[in-house]
Design a protein around this motif. Structure first.
Motif, PDB file in Angstrom:
ATOM      1  N   SER A  72       1.248  -1.018   0.156  1.00 27.47           N
ATOM      2  CA  SER A  72      -0.013   0.284   0.090  1.00 27.47           C
ATOM      3  C   SER A  72       0.682   1.363   0.496  1.00 27.47           C
ATOM      4  CB  SER A  72      -0.784   0.447   1.519  1.00 27.47           C
ATOM      5  OG  SER A  72      -0.516  -0.330   2.429  1.00 27.47           O
ATOM      6  N   GLN A  73       1.909   0.989   0.615  1.00 25.70           N
ATOM      7  CA  GLN A  73       3.142   2.175   0.889  1.00 25.70           C
ATOM      8  C   GLN A  73       3.656   2.835  -0.637  1.00 25.70           C
ATOM      9  OE1 GLN A  73       5.414   1.625   3.700  1.00 25.70           O
ATOM     10  NE2 GLN A  73       4.905   2.352   5.515  1.00 25.70           N
ATOM     11  N   LYS A  74       3.940   1.458  -1.346  1.00 26.34           N
ATOM     12  CA  LYS A  74       4.697   1.597  -2.735  1.00 26.34           C
ATOM     13  C   LYS A  74       3.764   2.474  -3.706  1.00 26.34           C
ATOM     14  CE  LYS A  74       7.695  -2.271  -2.723  1.00 26.34           C
ATOM     15  NZ  LYS A  74       8.434  -3.439  -3.646  1.00 26.34           N
ATOM     16  N   GLU A  75       2.184   1.695  -3.130  1.00 24.01           N
ATOM     17  CA  GLU A  75       1.221   2.572  -4.218  1.00 24.01           C
ATOM     18  C   GLU A  75       1.035   3.740  -3.871  1.00 24.01           C
ATOM     19  OE1 GLU A  75      -3.484   1.485  -4.558  1.00 24.01           O
ATOM     20  OE2 GLU A  75      -2.140   0.087  -4.568  1.00 24.01           O
ATOM     21  N   ALA A  76       0.696   4.180  -3.212  1.00 26.26           N
ATOM     22  CA  ALA A  76       0.673   5.600  -2.726  1.00 26.26           C
ATOM     23  C   ALA A  76       1.220   6.171  -3.429  1.00 26.26           C
ATOM     24  CB  ALA A  76       0.761   5.902  -1.308  1.00 26.26           C
ATOM     25  N   LYS A  77       3.347   5.629  -3.224  1.00 24.26           N
ATOM     26  CA  LYS A  77       3.263   6.282  -3.649  1.00 24.26           C
ATOM     27  C   LYS A  77       4.554   6.509  -5.210  1.00 24.26           C
ATOM     28  CE  LYS A  77       9.155   6.277  -3.756  1.00 24.26           C
ATOM     29  NZ  LYS A  77      10.325   5.403  -3.882  1.00 24.26           N
ATOM     30  N   SER A  78       4.064   5.303  -5.994  1.00 21.51           N
ATOM     31  CA  SER A  78       3.281   5.607  -7.090  1.00 21.51           C
ATOM     32  C   SER A  78       2.431   6.406  -7.754  1.00 21.51           C
ATOM     33  CB  SER A  78       3.335   4.250  -7.291  1.00 21.51           C
ATOM     34  OG  SER A  78       2.850   4.111  -9.097  1.00 21.51           O
TER      35      SER A  78
END
Length: 82
Positions: A72-78
């Motif tokens: 979820s953190q990677k998705e938010a960063k992306s």
């Protein structure tokens, strides 16, 4: 378990602390069968204790939580970069 992106949930962490630090973990916990996270008592339970009450494997819960939060953190960063 290897720490990634600063996320490292452990079995001795309290459910309430995890939910405050990573609100998105609410969904992961419910997917694992811990639908009682809204119960006041669950806020003071460790992941290990909550897993035991629900007949679940605490190690599996911790692994899933760490993977879920990292994703979820990677998705938010992306999305922020995108």
């Amino acid at each position: 378990m290897e720490e990634t992106n600063g996320v490292k949930i452990t079995k001795d962490m309290l459910i309430g602390d995890i939910l405050r630090a990573y609100p998105q973990s609410m969904y992961a916990l419910m997917e694992c069968g811990m639908g009682c996270i809204g119960c006041p008592a669950s806020q003071a339970e460790s992941v290990a204790d909550a897993a035991m009450v629900h007949g679940l494997d605490g190690d599996d819960i911790v692994k899933y939580l760490n993977e879920y939060i990292e994703a979820s953190q990677k998705e938010a960063k992306s999305e922020a970069e995108g």
